[in-house]
Design an enzyme around this catalytic site. Sequence first.
Site, PDB file in Angstrom:
ATOM      1  N   CYS A  79       0.786  -1.242   0.000  1.00  0.00           N
ATOM      2  CA  CYS A  79       0.000   0.000   0.000  1.00  0.00           C
ATOM      3  C   CYS A  79       0.814   1.286   0.000  1.00  0.00           C
ATOM      4  CB  CYS A  79      -0.938   0.028   1.215  1.00  0.00           C
ATOM      5  SG  CYS A  79      -1.802  -1.521   1.544  1.00  0.00           S
ATOM      6  N   HIS A  83      -0.207   5.201  -1.218  1.00  0.00           N
ATOM      7  CA  HIS A  83      -0.753   6.074  -0.178  1.00  0.00           C
ATOM      8  C   HIS A  83       0.307   6.791   0.648  1.00  0.00           C
ATOM      9  CE1 HIS A  83      -4.797   4.659  -1.005  1.00  0.00           C
ATOM     10  NE2 HIS A  83      -4.330   3.431  -1.009  1.00  0.00           N
ATOM     11  N   HIS A 359       8.300  11.871 -11.955  1.00  0.00           N
ATOM     12  CA  HIS A 359       8.847  10.518 -11.840  1.00  0.00           C
ATOM     13  C   HIS A 359      10.157  10.380 -12.598  1.00  0.00           C
ATOM     14  CE1 HIS A 359       8.787   6.340 -10.831  1.00  0.00           C
ATOM     15  NE2 HIS A 359       8.756   5.964 -12.099  1.00  0.00           N
ATOM     16  N   HIS A 401       5.326   6.965 -18.805  1.00  0.00           N
ATOM     17  CA  HIS A 401       6.465   6.328 -18.143  1.00  0.00           C
ATOM     18  C   HIS A 401       7.556   6.128 -19.192  1.00  0.00           C
ATOM     19  CE1 HIS A 401       8.982   3.520 -15.943  1.00  0.00           C
ATOM     20  NE2 HIS A 401       8.319   3.840 -14.855  1.00  0.00           N
TER      21      HIS A 401
END
Length: 574
Positions: A79, A83, A359, A401
């Site tokens: 997770c 998050h 990213h 990406h």
Amino acid sequence: MKVLKSLKRFIPMAATLALAVSFGAHAQEKKGVTESELKYQAGASPLAGEAMYQSTNPKAPPMTKAEFDSARKIYFERCAGCHGVLRKGATGKPLTPDITQEKGTEYLKVFIAYGSPAGMPNWQTSGEMDEKTVDLMARYIQHDPPVPPEFGMADMKATWKVIVPPDQRPTKKMNDYNIANIFSTTLRDTGEVALIDGDTKKIINIVKTGYAVHISRTSASGRYLFVIGRDAKINMIDLWMPKPDNVAEIRIGLEARSVDTSKFKGYEDKLAIAGAYWPPQFVIMDGNTLEPKRIVSTRGMTVDTQEFHPEPRVAAIVASHYKPEFIVNVKETGKSLLVDYSNINALRITEIGSARYLHDGGWDASKRYFMVAANNSNKIAAIDAKDGKLQALIDVGKIPHPGRGANFKHPTYGPVWATSHLGDETVALISTDPKRKDGFKMVQSLKAQGGGSLFIKTHPKSNHLYVDTPLNPDTALSQSVAVFDINNLAKGFTVLPIAQWADLKDDGAKRVVQPEYNKAGDEVWFSVWSAKNKESALVVVDDKTLKLKAVIKDPRLITPTGHFNVHNTQHDIY
């Protein structure tokens, strides 16, 4: 339990949709989420095994210490990537106690079990979690999140090792390898990289590193190879040694992804830099020994809502060719930091805001503009390294990406930089000529095999553009690559059955990942990535004919993923 059973009796998806609305759909995200996106976001965090600080929340449902420890491990394995470590939200929504306690355990159990179209996986109905685990996690996220320890200068120096001091290293190259054509291949699950001779296709050495090396970067001179694992361990490998191996190592945090070295004239090989996911910070080190010199926190305000974020992770870092600067990209705040390293005792940092969540990315062909994906904003930010400004913010497909992307001269639009996408099957071509009216806009969108792409690649000496799809749920796509003819993009793509060519003996996943050219630009290497207990391989394709050229198999090639050619990495050729 009666409430949960009652909810299950009434169309489970309706309950899930209601919960998704309550939590709030992603502001930038379209409805629906692909399986490839879920695979990408659910990567395990090395923090699962770290000791953490924990406070007691009297309003939270009771949990034993054993239950809490078990749930914490599951959270960091499944997770935290979405998050956040502190549950403040990243690509997923916040899961802090002020939100979760209001929902209550039974509602949370349904949300976890059935997921949501906004991106929450259906953990129970997919078989990933049983009912007992779902209950455990529903209670866990109502407690205050445990806080990992900080990692400062004393911690770093305690892990720092100079295995071979600079004055004991070779003064000239002591082997016969064509160093410029060596490949550094990540052996993800063994904590190693394989150094492979690109000429002979033989393994030179298997080097011990950190866990799941994320990238390999070459020093400006081409002598040293720097790799960084997800556990934030950096290894410095001397390619001049009779058998290239580690000469220094350090751990710069508890979780990390990025490393690079100084490249501006006069600073070659002098400094190294690495960025951490936790703690959120970057570290400047001596380029010959990895001795840590400066630590800079990236905690701060987000670019859009101007709210404080406690864990903005450091993503891609690149070294400018125009100035003595590193460009440090910070995910959660959506900012690129231009770090002037000419005086590390008086750092000057220029902050450029673009979009969340930054990213990966790479240079355009001129090496002036850094093209970085703000993946959950579905945009590419173009950073002008010469003038120190945001050149443009460009809309592209769903969750770009690019890896480092791909540069080529388009027959119509001139120089372009390309990215593929995790969330859809498109390839976005962006003009990188600032003199054109359509400069720094998406000038064409190609349709490739499918979503789940991680890397796209070409070479100045090639007429081909390769697009992988390793995270696509369709094995026919994940085990092959699409190839476009740059001079005839309209005819669509050719599919190469890379995994089939590998001719592996078992039924592993055989995901084909990261096309990488050799120095000459006439071969393209692919990893055929299976599980740790399955056979994997590397496949080499002749770029001129698109035919199989070689298959590299070895029992030591366990879970090969990313690989980087020394020359192309050194000179930012992609």
